[in-house]
Motif scaffolding. Structure first.
Motif, PDB file in Angstrom:
ATOM      1  N   GLN A 179       0.853  -1.198   0.000  1.00  0.00           N
ATOM      2  CA  GLN A 179       0.000   0.000   0.000  1.00  0.00           C
ATOM      3  C   GLN A 179       0.888   1.247   0.000  1.00  0.00           C
ATOM      4  N   ILE A 180       0.501   2.205  -0.808  1.00  0.00           N
ATOM      5  CA  ILE A 180       1.315   3.417  -0.964  1.00  0.00           C
ATOM      6  C   ILE A 180       0.488   4.629  -0.532  1.00  0.00           C
ATOM      7  N   TYR A 181       1.031   5.391   0.406  1.00  0.00           N
ATOM      8  CA  TYR A 181       0.347   6.583   0.922  1.00  0.00           C
ATOM      9  C   TYR A 181       1.109   7.813   0.450  1.00  0.00           C
ATOM     10  N   VAL A 182       0.405   8.719  -0.209  1.00  0.00           N
ATOM     11  CA  VAL A 182       1.049   9.881  -0.839  1.00  0.00           C
ATOM     12  C   VAL A 182       0.395  11.156  -0.290  1.00  0.00           C
ATOM     13  N   GLY A 183       1.229  12.071   0.214  1.00  0.00           N
ATOM     14  CA  GLY A 183       0.674  13.331   0.717  1.00  0.00           C
ATOM     15  C   GLY A 183       0.149  14.194  -0.410  1.00  0.00           C
ATOM     16  N   HIS A 184       0.937  14.301  -1.490  1.00  0.00           N
ATOM     17  CA  HIS A 184       0.485  15.051  -2.665  1.00  0.00           C
ATOM     18  C   HIS A 184       1.156  14.483  -3.908  1.00  0.00           C
ATOM     19  N   LEU A 185       0.356  14.302  -4.971  1.00  0.00           N
ATOM     20  CA  LEU A 185       0.906  13.811  -6.240  1.00  0.00           C
ATOM     21  C   LEU A 185       1.227  15.027  -7.099  1.00  0.00           C
ATOM     22  N   ASP A 186       2.525  15.243  -7.358  1.00  0.00           N
ATOM     23  CA  ASP A 186       2.958  16.426  -8.113  1.00  0.00           C
ATOM     24  C   ASP A 186       2.893  16.178  -9.619  1.00  0.00           C
ATOM     25  N   ARG A 187       3.352  17.181 -10.391  1.00  0.00           N
ATOM     26  CA  ARG A 187       3.139  17.156 -11.846  1.00  0.00           C
ATOM     27  C   ARG A 187       4.069  16.192 -12.572  1.00  0.00           C
ATOM     28  N   GLN A 188       5.385  16.315 -12.344  1.00  0.00           N
ATOM     29  CA  GLN A 188       6.342  15.551 -13.162  1.00  0.00           C
ATOM     30  C   GLN A 188       7.760  15.703 -12.600  1.00  0.00           C
ATOM     31  N   LEU A 189       8.672  14.947 -13.178  1.00  0.00           N
ATOM     32  CA  LEU A 189      10.097  15.116 -12.884  1.00  0.00           C
ATOM     33  C   LEU A 189      10.701  16.089 -13.880  1.00  0.00           C
ATOM     34  N   ASN A 190      11.769  16.807 -13.442  1.00  0.00           N
ATOM     35  CA  ASN A 190      12.498  17.622 -14.427  1.00  0.00           C
ATOM     36  C   ASN A 190      13.690  16.826 -14.973  1.00  0.00           C
ATOM     37  N   GLU A 191      14.549  17.476 -15.760  1.00  0.00           N
ATOM     38  CA  GLU A 191      15.648  16.751 -16.431  1.00  0.00           C
ATOM     39  C   GLU A 191      16.684  16.227 -15.430  1.00  0.00           C
ATOM     40  N   ASN A 192      16.690  16.771 -14.198  1.00  0.00           N
ATOM     41  CA  ASN A 192      17.604  16.260 -13.170  1.00  0.00           C
ATOM     42  C   ASN A 192      16.910  15.282 -12.223  1.00  0.00           C
ATOM     43  N   ALA A 193      15.737  14.820 -12.626  1.00  0.00           N
ATOM     44  CA  ALA A 193      14.943  13.892 -11.817  1.00  0.00           C
ATOM     45  C   ALA A 193      14.533  14.489 -10.484  1.00  0.00           C
ATOM     46  N   TYR A 194      14.343  15.805 -10.438  1.00  0.00           N
ATOM     47  CA  TYR A 194      13.731  16.463  -9.275  1.00  0.00           C
ATOM     48  C   TYR A 194      12.237  16.614  -9.531  1.00  0.00           C
ATOM     49  N   ILE A 195      11.478  16.541  -8.439  1.00  0.00           N
ATOM     50  CA  ILE A 195      10.022  16.628  -8.567  1.00  0.00           C
ATOM     51  C   ILE A 195       9.609  18.096  -8.751  1.00  0.00           C
ATOM     52  N   CYS A 196       8.677  18.330  -9.718  1.00  0.00           N
ATOM     53  CA  CYS A 196       8.167  19.680  -9.978  1.00  0.00           C
ATOM     54  C   CYS A 196       6.684  19.737  -9.613  1.00  0.00           C
ATOM     55  N   PRO A 197       6.191  20.711  -8.842  1.00  0.00           N
ATOM     56  CA  PRO A 197       7.001  21.768  -8.237  1.00  0.00           C
ATOM     57  C   PRO A 197       7.851  21.296  -7.050  1.00  0.00           C
ATOM     58  N   GLY A 198       7.479  20.227  -6.384  1.00  0.00           N
ATOM     59  CA  GLY A 198       8.315  19.626  -5.350  1.00  0.00           C
ATOM     60  C   GLY A 198       8.636  20.547  -4.198  1.00  0.00           C
ATOM     61  N   LEU A 199       9.774  20.263  -3.564  1.00  0.00           N
ATOM     62  CA  LEU A 199      10.240  21.109  -2.463  1.00  0.00           C
ATOM     63  C   LEU A 199      11.757  21.207  -2.456  1.00  0.00           C
ATOM     64  N   GLY A 200      12.388  20.742  -3.537  1.00  0.00           N
ATOM     65  CA  GLY A 200      13.850  20.750  -3.596  1.00  0.00           C
ATOM     66  C   GLY A 200      14.391  19.446  -3.032  1.00  0.00           C
ATOM     67  N   ASP A 201      15.583  19.520  -2.448  1.00  0.00           N
ATOM     68  CA  ASP A 201      16.229  18.320  -1.896  1.00  0.00           C
ATOM     69  C   ASP A 201      15.811  18.153  -0.438  1.00  0.00           C
ATOM     70  N   ALA A 202      14.998  17.132  -0.191  1.00  0.00           N
ATOM     71  CA  ALA A 202      14.409  16.980   1.148  1.00  0.00           C
ATOM     72  C   ALA A 202      15.488  16.769   2.217  1.00  0.00           C
ATOM     73  N   GLY A 203      16.488  15.916   1.908  1.00  0.00           N
ATOM     74  CA  GLY A 203      17.549  15.643   2.892  1.00  0.00           C
ATOM     75  C   GLY A 203      18.288  16.923   3.258  1.00  0.00           C
ATOM     76  N   ASP A 204      18.654  17.694   2.256  1.00  0.00           N
ATOM     77  CA  ASP A 204      19.372  18.947   2.515  1.00  0.00           C
ATOM     78  C   ASP A 204      18.530  19.912   3.337  1.00  0.00           C
ATOM     79  N   ARG A 205      17.228  19.953   3.062  1.00  0.00           N
ATOM     80  CA  ARG A 205      16.380  20.918   3.786  1.00  0.00           C
ATOM     81  C   ARG A 205      16.117  20.457   5.224  1.00  0.00           C
ATOM     82  N   ILE A 206      16.081  19.142   5.454  1.00  0.00           N
ATOM     83  CA  ILE A 206      15.879  18.651   6.833  1.00  0.00           C
ATOM     84  C   ILE A 206      17.143  18.841   7.662  1.00  0.00           C
ATOM     85  N   PHE A 207      18.289  18.559   7.044  1.00  0.00           N
ATOM     86  CA  PHE A 207      19.534  18.539   7.831  1.00  0.00           C
ATOM     87  C   PHE A 207      20.353  19.818   7.671  1.00  0.00           C
ATOM     88  N   GLY A 208      19.881  20.735   6.835  1.00  0.00           N
ATOM     89  CA  GLY A 208      20.571  22.014   6.697  1.00  0.00           C
ATOM     90  C   GLY A 208      21.885  21.903   5.947  1.00  0.00           C
TER      91      GLY A 208
END
Ligand code: PRP
Ligand code: URA
Length: 210
Positions: A179-208
């Protein structure tokens, strides 16, 4: 959408995800939001936990009343960013055991590489909730669930805060039984495989980190 995919629509979850996305949200607030969203999503994802009646004596009389039954929970964050969700789930089920799956994405190929994995043993009788805020190409999630299954995990849920359609499909195709639980399904990946609109790099934003 398959019966095994649950896209959250609760306004509190949507509001907090919007705050996460804001590039002006700093590390401290970002961490708190990730934890709060994990709790809200956990409440939803654990709604099918089995109950059994147990005898309890109230100040008035003895009665049979429901409590969580047998099956024990294992929380498995995918490092690093999944760590940010752990306390949110522990606030609901403080006795859960915790495993870790360390994966990082190669910056060029975007394929996951494993660097540390340890799961509660045995794990076959547990409900396992794997945590990662981001489901992008799906490579990390598929590898993590492969690993859990290889170690005997059977009853598996995957929880992410933001998913790209590409990653959600890859995970569903590889592991149609979870079973897969998703908070929000975003539009697509960009050319660097980042989620758009996303939130950027989650690890970097959590750990500073950057
Ligand atoms: C991020 C994220 C996921 C993965 C998602 O981790 O937390 O684990 O990328 O991408 P995928 O679906 O394309 O595999 P990352 O590899 O950046 O490591 P980190 O958490 O240590 O920053
Ligand atoms: N990992 C992240 O942290 N963010 C993305 O958008 C994709 C992968």
């Amino acid at each position: 959408m398959s019966n095994n995919v649950f896209i959250m629509n609760h306004p509190l979850i949507q509001h907090k995800i919007s705050m996460l996305r804001d590039q002006n949200t700093g590390t401290n607030e970002f961490r708190k939001l990730i934890e709060e969203i994990a709790t809200l999503m956990g409440y939803e994802a654990l709604r099918d936990l089995p109950l059994e009646d147990v005898e309890i004596t109230t100040p008035i009389e003895t009665c049979m009343t429901p409590m969580i039954a047998g099956k024990k929970l294992a929380i498995v964050p995918i490092l690093r960013a999944g760590l940010g969700m752990v306390n949110g789930i522990l606030s609901l089920v403080p006795t859960a055991k915790i495993g870790h799956i360390g994966l990082y994405r190669d910056e060029e190929t975007h394929e996951p590489h494993e660097y540390y994995c340890k799961l509660p043993d045995p794990i076959d009788q547990r409900l396992i909730v794997a945590l990662d805020p981001m489901l992008a190409t799906g490579g990390s999630a598929v590898s993590a669930v492969d690993f859990i299954k290889k170690h005997g995990g059977k009853n598996i849920k995957f929880m992410c805060i933001i998913a790209a359609p590409e990653g959600l499909k890859r995970l569903q195709d590889a592991h149609p039984d979870i079973q897969i639980y998703v908070g929000h399904l975003d539009r697509q990946l960009n050319e660097n495989a980042y989620i758009c609109p996303g939130l950027g790099d989650a690890g970097d934003r959590i750990f500073g980190t950057k």
